[in-house]
Write a protein that holds these residues in place. Structure first.
Motif, mmCIF file in Angstrom:
data_model
loop_
_atom_site.group_PDB
_atom_site.id
_atom_site.type_symbol
_atom_site.label_atom_id
_atom_site.label_comp_id
_atom_site.label_asym_id
_atom_site.label_seq_id
_atom_site.Cartn_x
_atom_site.Cartn_y
_atom_site.Cartn_z
ATOM 1 N N VAL A 192 -41.952 52.518 33.306
ATOM 2 C CA VAL A 192 -42.263 51.900 32.021
ATOM 3 C C VAL A 192 -41.996 50.396 32.065
ATOM 4 C CG1 VAL A 192 -39.959 52.292 31.037
ATOM 5 C CG2 VAL A 192 -41.943 52.144 29.519
ATOM 6 N N GLU A 193 -40.987 49.983 32.866
ATOM 7 C CA GLU A 193 -40.700 48.553 32.994
ATOM 8 C C GLU A 193 -41.857 47.820 33.670
ATOM 9 O OE1 GLU A 193 -37.111 50.812 32.387
ATOM 10 O OE2 GLU A 193 -38.605 50.955 33.994
ATOM 11 N N GLU A 194 -42.411 48.424 34.713
ATOM 12 C CA GLU A 194 -43.556 47.803 35.383
ATOM 13 C C GLU A 194 -44.767 47.754 34.454
ATOM 14 O OE1 GLU A 194 -44.500 49.553 39.112
ATOM 15 O OE2 GLU A 194 -42.535 49.169 40.003
ATOM 16 N N ALA A 195 -44.944 48.813 33.664
ATOM 17 C CA ALA A 195 -46.074 48.842 32.730
ATOM 18 C C ALA A 195 -45.958 47.724 31.699
ATOM 19 C CB ALA A 195 -46.138 50.200 32.037
ATOM 20 N N GLU A 196 -44.765 47.544 31.144
ATOM 21 C CA GLU A 196 -44.572 46.483 30.149
ATOM 22 C C GLU A 196 -44.779 45.108 30.766
ATOM 23 O OE1 GLU A 196 -41.421 44.892 26.774
ATOM 24 O OE2 GLU A 196 -40.930 46.655 27.972
ATOM 25 N N HIS A 197 -44.229 44.914 31.961
ATOM 26 C CA HIS A 197 -44.393 43.614 32.616
ATOM 27 C C HIS A 197 -45.869 43.326 32.845
ATOM 28 C CE1 HIS A 197 -43.664 40.222 35.283
ATOM 29 N NE2 HIS A 197 -44.521 40.761 36.122
ATOM 30 N N TRP A 198 -46.612 44.315 33.319
ATOM 31 C CA TRP A 198 -48.037 44.088 33.607
ATOM 32 C C TRP A 198 -48.796 43.748 32.323
ATOM 33 C CZ3 TRP A 198 -52.894 45.557 32.326
ATOM 34 C CH2 TRP A 198 -53.920 45.136 33.184
ATOM 35 N N LEU A 199 -48.544 44.490 31.252
ATOM 36 C CA LEU A 199 -49.268 44.247 30.001
ATOM 37 C C LEU A 199 -48.987 42.853 29.451
ATOM 38 C CD1 LEU A 199 -48.815 47.718 28.283
ATOM 39 C CD2 LEU A 199 -50.987 46.702 29.002
ATOM 40 N N ARG A 200 -47.759 42.416 29.536
ATOM 41 C CA ARG A 200 -47.421 41.092 29.019
ATOM 42 C C ARG A 200 -47.993 39.986 29.906
ATOM 43 N NH1 ARG A 200 -43.133 40.669 25.186
ATOM 44 N NH2 ARG A 200 -42.242 42.680 24.602
ATOM 45 N N ALA A 201 -47.852 40.153 31.219
ATOM 46 C CA ALA A 201 -48.289 39.101 32.135
ATOM 47 C C ALA A 201 -49.807 38.982 32.197
ATOM 48 C CB ALA A 201 -47.730 39.363 33.534
ATOM 49 N N ASN A 202 -50.525 40.075 31.923
ATOM 50 C CA ASN A 202 -51.976 40.093 32.099
ATOM 51 C C ASN A 202 -52.737 40.246 30.790
ATOM 52 O OD1 ASN A 202 -52.385 40.279 35.244
ATOM 53 N ND2 ASN A 202 -50.719 41.681 34.762
ATOM 54 N N VAL A 203 -52.126 39.828 29.681
ATOM 55 C CA VAL A 203 -52.761 40.027 28.381
ATOM 56 C C VAL A 203 -54.123 39.351 28.309
ATOM 57 C CG1 VAL A 203 -51.447 38.077 27.411
ATOM 58 C CG2 VAL A 203 -52.479 39.772 25.896
ATOM 59 N N GLU A 204 -54.262 38.139 28.857
ATOM 60 C CA GLU A 204 -55.555 37.461 28.793
ATOM 61 C C GLU A 204 -56.615 38.216 29.589
ATOM 62 O OE1 GLU A 204 -56.326 35.004 26.933
ATOM 63 O OE2 GLU A 204 -54.324 34.516 26.219
ATOM 64 N N HIS A 205 -56.181 38.896 30.645
ATOM 65 C CA HIS A 205 -57.122 39.641 31.478
ATOM 66 C C HIS A 205 -57.649 40.876 30.753
ATOM 67 C CE1 HIS A 205 -55.996 36.874 34.462
ATOM 68 N NE2 HIS A 205 -54.953 37.507 34.957
ATOM 69 N N TRP A 206 -56.715 41.742 30.282
ATOM 70 C CA TRP A 206 -57.211 42.975 29.664
ATOM 71 C C TRP A 206 -57.862 42.722 28.305
ATOM 72 C CZ3 TRP A 206 -54.718 44.066 25.138
ATOM 73 C CH2 TRP A 206 -53.362 43.772 25.003
ATOM 74 N N LEU A 207 -57.436 41.641 27.628
ATOM 75 C CA LEU A 207 -58.126 41.295 26.388
ATOM 76 C C LEU A 207 -59.549 40.814 26.693
ATOM 77 C CD1 LEU A 207 -57.780 41.108 23.341
ATOM 78 C CD2 LEU A 207 -56.948 38.768 23.633
ATOM 79 N N GLY A 208 -59.695 40.023 27.763
ATOM 80 C CA GLY A 208 -61.038 39.613 28.189
ATOM 81 C C GLY A 208 -61.887 40.801 28.587
ATOM 82 N N ALA A 209 -61.258 41.804 29.215
ATOM 83 C CA ALA A 209 -62.002 43.005 29.604
ATOM 84 C C ALA A 209 -62.457 43.791 28.377
ATOM 85 C CB ALA A 209 -61.132 43.879 30.500
ATOM 86 N N LEU A 210 -61.638 43.839 27.330
ATOM 87 C CA LEU A 210 -62.050 44.506 26.090
ATOM 88 C C LEU A 210 -63.247 43.791 25.463
ATOM 89 C CD1 LEU A 210 -58.669 45.417 24.336
ATOM 90 C CD2 LEU A 210 -60.476 47.012 25.008
ATOM 91 N N ARG A 211 -63.219 42.462 25.478
ATOM 92 C CA ARG A 211 -64.361 41.709 24.937
ATOM 93 C C ARG A 211 -65.615 41.990 25.752
ATOM 94 N NH1 ARG A 211 -60.576 36.430 25.015
ATOM 95 N NH2 ARG A 211 -59.482 36.710 23.022
ATOM 96 N N TYR A 212 -65.456 42.021 27.064
ATOM 97 C CA TYR A 212 -66.579 42.316 27.960
ATOM 98 C C TYR A 212 -67.147 43.702 27.645
ATOM 99 C CZ TYR A 212 -68.970 43.284 32.425
ATOM 100 O OH TYR A 212 -69.880 43.627 33.395
ATOM 101 N N ALA A 213 -66.250 44.672 27.442
ATOM 102 C CA ALA A 213 -66.697 46.035 27.145
ATOM 103 C C ALA A 213 -67.419 46.091 25.803
ATOM 104 C CB ALA A 213 -65.501 46.982 27.149
ATOM 105 N N ALA A 214 -66.953 45.288 24.831
ATOM 106 C CA ALA A 214 -67.603 45.277 23.515
ATOM 107 C C ALA A 214 -69.025 44.739 23.615
ATOM 108 C CB ALA A 214 -66.778 44.439 22.541
ATOM 109 N N LYS A 215 -69.212 43.701 24.440
ATOM 110 C CA LYS A 215 -70.558 43.164 24.624
ATOM 111 C C LYS A 215 -71.476 44.180 25.291
ATOM 112 C CE LYS A 215 -69.144 38.293 24.916
ATOM 113 N NZ LYS A 215 -69.058 37.086 25.793
ATOM 114 N N GLY A 216 -70.892 45.050 26.104
ATOM 115 C CA GLY A 216 -71.685 46.066 26.785
ATOM 116 C C GLY A 216 -71.736 47.394 26.066
ATOM 117 N N ASP A 217 -71.275 47.425 24.801
ATOM 118 C CA ASP A 217 -71.295 48.652 23.982
ATOM 119 C C ASP A 217 -70.573 49.819 24.662
ATOM 120 O OD1 ASP A 217 -72.750 47.362 21.992
ATOM 121 O OD2 ASP A 217 -74.677 47.917 22.880
#
Length: 755
Positions: free
Chosen positions: A466-491
């Motif tokens: 869980v510690e690694e999961a939290e670290h990854w989510l915090r450190a890579n927020v711009e990445h996975w948020l960008g991926a969500l935007r990308y997915a939204a554009k692709g429906d």
């Protein structure tokens, strides 16, 4: 004809071969031997051909080498030390000239003066460290400061470029020898062994009023022996790296010039012609250069050398990112050419990684993401990243992440467009975004009630706790948020919903993250597009939480719960009905409608308990305690919180570990608050002190700030004014971390008043 004579393998080849034979990564060998991974990387690339005997024996032990192989490795290191003698001619380490148009850095120059004076503190650090990315003018700044300080260093001001970013940085032995010669030590009097050289150097720096500027340091190891051990002398180090391992040094992080300073520098370079160019155009140029002195120097030189040009036209050219690199060249100052020379030295695999990293949506990245883009193993990716760092095409940090300089990113993007087809780039982008969403979804599930560590986790999803999961989510927020935007554009509606659902429990751990509104808005739209009212209600409830907690807008929260309740009721989604009642209860309490809030929270608690959702039931119990507290029923509220405390500490209750970790400090703080309201201050202080410590560990900064304020007030009431002052100051720091300037300012004022 005889067989060709081949040169026996050198130390680098031998070490790399033994490590591969032992099936060890650089990090594994580092851990086994006690030698840093960076040092090992330098050895394997031939940058350190002759390491010390004790280092080699530690490696031989870690690799479990046989006697013959052990002796061969030691011999190659000894040969390397003999060949590694630096042949650079000795000199006086004279300070380079200072530029006449140096501008700005007033606060930083004041820091230098304070560092030289020791800040008025006896025994203060005699070493200062100036850090920052390439192009920020660290060397120019240090040289300017050193020239200004000449009068107060009668025994000399010395300058040594350590070439830390080059393929062959200056060895410690050679740096010591050169500095000793500059200090006036005769060649025959320079000790032969490094410890004796370092000892003599430190004694001279201690006894003399000297300033030594060590420019372009590449590692802690390269400068540690050159730092003073007290006395009159001072050492100023510049480095692109943070050099976090250096102890006992004062630190200054050099940032870009402020806009007005950047404009002033550009004006100074242009001289008289700046008047005709006009301030608005110069301001625009300075802004396009991002406060980077190197870019400003190039732009200024380019205008000076072309009298027929004007700043307006050049600014228009620089606005186009596609052509910005081409425009940033003046004579032999050509940024793209410098980058290109480094790029040409790369093998095909590092080139591919470098180009594709331009597709990363966030400002920095780790080796795992680079491996996805490069379609290579993590070990091969580390090698590629190390090579890119060595050539100055990437900047690395002590946290294991990498980043581009903005102009290098443009260069990488240019290479990608020139060398890869659009079809190839689109495929790489799609693969990266899919991996990021899988990682975010997997990481989020570590915080859910039903998470179980998979027996055979995916090899490309490197999360094991869980510690690694939290670290990854915090450190890579711009990445996975960008991926969500990308997915939204692709429906990709289902993918978005799965990811948002998985991230929902984690939002409690990072409640003041600025991105949750966008995450749940995208997910609500995805659910609506899929025609799924139950899941849409869930996302609307999450948006209600955003407006209730991070945004503190209870009226908006009620509007979302009304919509969620309507959708959930029509679709028979019991859990979402209960969640809507719970969130509405929180909003009603904030609005002072306590009786309505108690009714809503009671309905929610009964529903959650009936369906066996113990985590949500705990939240409702806590909310009911808050209602009782706000209504002035402090004793009843205390009983409610103590019941909840017993529940989250009962291993048989079935509360999710991540919920326990979040709830325990919160409940403990509420117990402390109630004890304080009941006049039991000493007990309250003990509980709040423990709670704020747990909040700091869990990074619950918003909760920590509020609890520290309460604790500080209680300490003041007990007459413990010094402790109260320190606690208010800690609260101010916690609020700064979540960008709550008003709360931070309030606590700072209270700290001053208490003092």
């Amino acid at each position: 004809m005889g067989s060709p004579v081949t040169e026996p393998p050198g130390f680098a080849e031998l070490l790399r071969g033994h490590r591969h034979a032992a099936r060890l990564t650089l990090e594994q060998l580092a851990e086994a031997s006690g030698v840093s991974a960076r040092t090992l990387s330098d050895m394997e690339r031939g940058r350190s051909r002759g390491p010390q005997h004790r280092t080699v024996t530690a490696l031989a032990d870690a690799l479990a080498l046989g006697e013959a192989a052990r002796e061969q490795l030691i011999a190659r290191a000894r040969d390397g030390r003999l060949r590694d003698r630096w042949t650079r001619p000795t000199g006086l380490c004279e300070l380079p000239r200072s530029v006449d148009d140096f501008t700005g850095r007033t606060a930083e120059l004041a820091w230098i003066n304070d560092f030289v004076d020791g800040g008025g503190v006896p025994g203060a650090a005699g070493a200062g460290l100036v850090t920052g990315p390439a192009g920020l003018g660290k060397t120019t700044f240090a040289v300017r400061a050193a020239h200004a300080l000449r009068p107060i260093f009668p025994d000399g001001v010395y300058f040594l470029d350590l070439y830390g970013m080059s393929q062959q940085p200056v060895a410690i032995d050679d740096a010591l020898r050169l500095l000793l010669r500059a200090f006036g030590v005769a060649e025959q009097q320079v000790p032969g062994d490094p410890p004796s050289r370092a000892s003599l150097y430190r004694s001279l720096v201690r006894d003399r009023r000297v300033l030594v500027v060590l420019d372009n340091a590449g590692s802690e190891e390269q400068v540690r022996a050159l730092l003073p051990a007290g006395g009159a002398g001072r050492v100023l180090v510049t480095s692109r790296r943070l050099l976090a391992g250096l102890e006992g040094v004062r630190r200054l992080s050099l940032g870009p010039l402020r806009l007005e300073e950047a404009t002033e520098l550009l004006t100074g370079i242009l001289g008289e012609r700046s008047t005709s160019d006009g301030e608005p155009a110069l301001n625009q140029l300075a802004e396009l250069c991002g406060g980077l002195p190197l870019a400003l120097r190039i732009v200024g030189n380019r205008l000076v050398s072309r009298p027929g040009w004007n700043a307006v036209d050049l600014a228009a050219r620089l606005t186009n990112e596609e052509r910005r690199l081409d425009q940033l060249s003046a004579g032999d100052l050509k940024i793209a050419t410098a980058f290109g020379l480094s790029y040409e030295q790369l093998a095909s695999s590092p080139r591919r990684v470098f180009r594709r990293l331009a597709l990363v949506p966030g400002p920095d990245f780790d080796a795992a993401l680079a491996a996805v883009l490069g379609e290579s193993s993590i070990e091969a990716t580390w090698d590629a990243l190390d090579e890119l760092v060595d050539l100055g095409l990437l900047q690395d940090t002590t946290s294991g992440r990498y980043r581009f300089h903005d102009l290098v990113r443009l260069f990488a993007r240019d290479r990608l467009q020139r060398e890869d087809t659009s079809v190839e780039s689109d495929a790489v982008t799609a693969r990266m975004m899919a991996w990021l969403l899988r990682m975010a979804t997997t990481a989020g599930r570590w915080f859910g009630p039903d998470h179980r560590r998979p027996d055979r986790p995916d090899a490309d999803l490197p999360l094991s706790s869980v510690e690694e999961a939290e670290h990854w989510l915090r450190a890579n927020v711009e990445h996975w948020l960008g991926a969500l935007r990308y997915a939204a554009k692709g429906d990709q509606h289902a993918v978005i919903l799965d990811c948002a659902d998985a991230l929902d429990p984690f939002s409690d751990q990072w409640m003041h993250g600025p991105h949750w509104h966008e995450v749940f808005t995208l997910a609500a739209a995805a659910a609506e597009a899929l025609g799924d009212p139950a899941r849409q209600a869930g996302q609307l409830n999450s948006l209600a939480w955003v407006h209730l907690v991070p945004r503190d807008d209870p009226e908006a929260a009620l509007r979302y719960t009304d919509r969620a309740l309507d959708l959930a009721t029509r679709s028979g989604a019991t859990m979402e009905i209960a969640s809507a009642h719970h969130l509405a209860g929180g909003a009603l309490r904030r609005l002072g409608r306590i009786e309505d809030a108690i009714a809503a929270e009671t309905r929610a608690a009964d529903m959650f308990k009936a369906v066996g959702d113990i985590d949500s039931y705990c939240q409702c119990l806590g909310a009911l305690g808050s209602c009782l507290r706000d209504a002035g029923h402090h004793a009843e509220a205390l009983e409610q919180y103590l019941d909840l405390w017993a529940l989250v500490n009962d291993d048989r209750a079935g509360v999710t570990p991540s919920v326990v970790a979040f709830t325990r400090p919160l409940v403990l703080a509420r117990v402390g608050e109630c004890l304080g309201l009941l006049g039991r201050r000493p007990e309250a202080i003990d509980k709040l002190t423990e709670a704020t410590g747990l909040m700091a560990q869990a990074q619950l900064l918003a909760l920590q700030g509020r609890s520290l304020e309460t604790l500080a007030e209680l300490l003041a009431e007990e007459g413990r004014r010094a402790e109260s002052q320190r606690t208010y100051a800690r609260a101010a720091e916690a609020y700064v971390a979540i960008d709550d300037a008003d709360a931070s300012r309030r606590c700072q004022q209270l700290a001053t008043a208490t003092g």
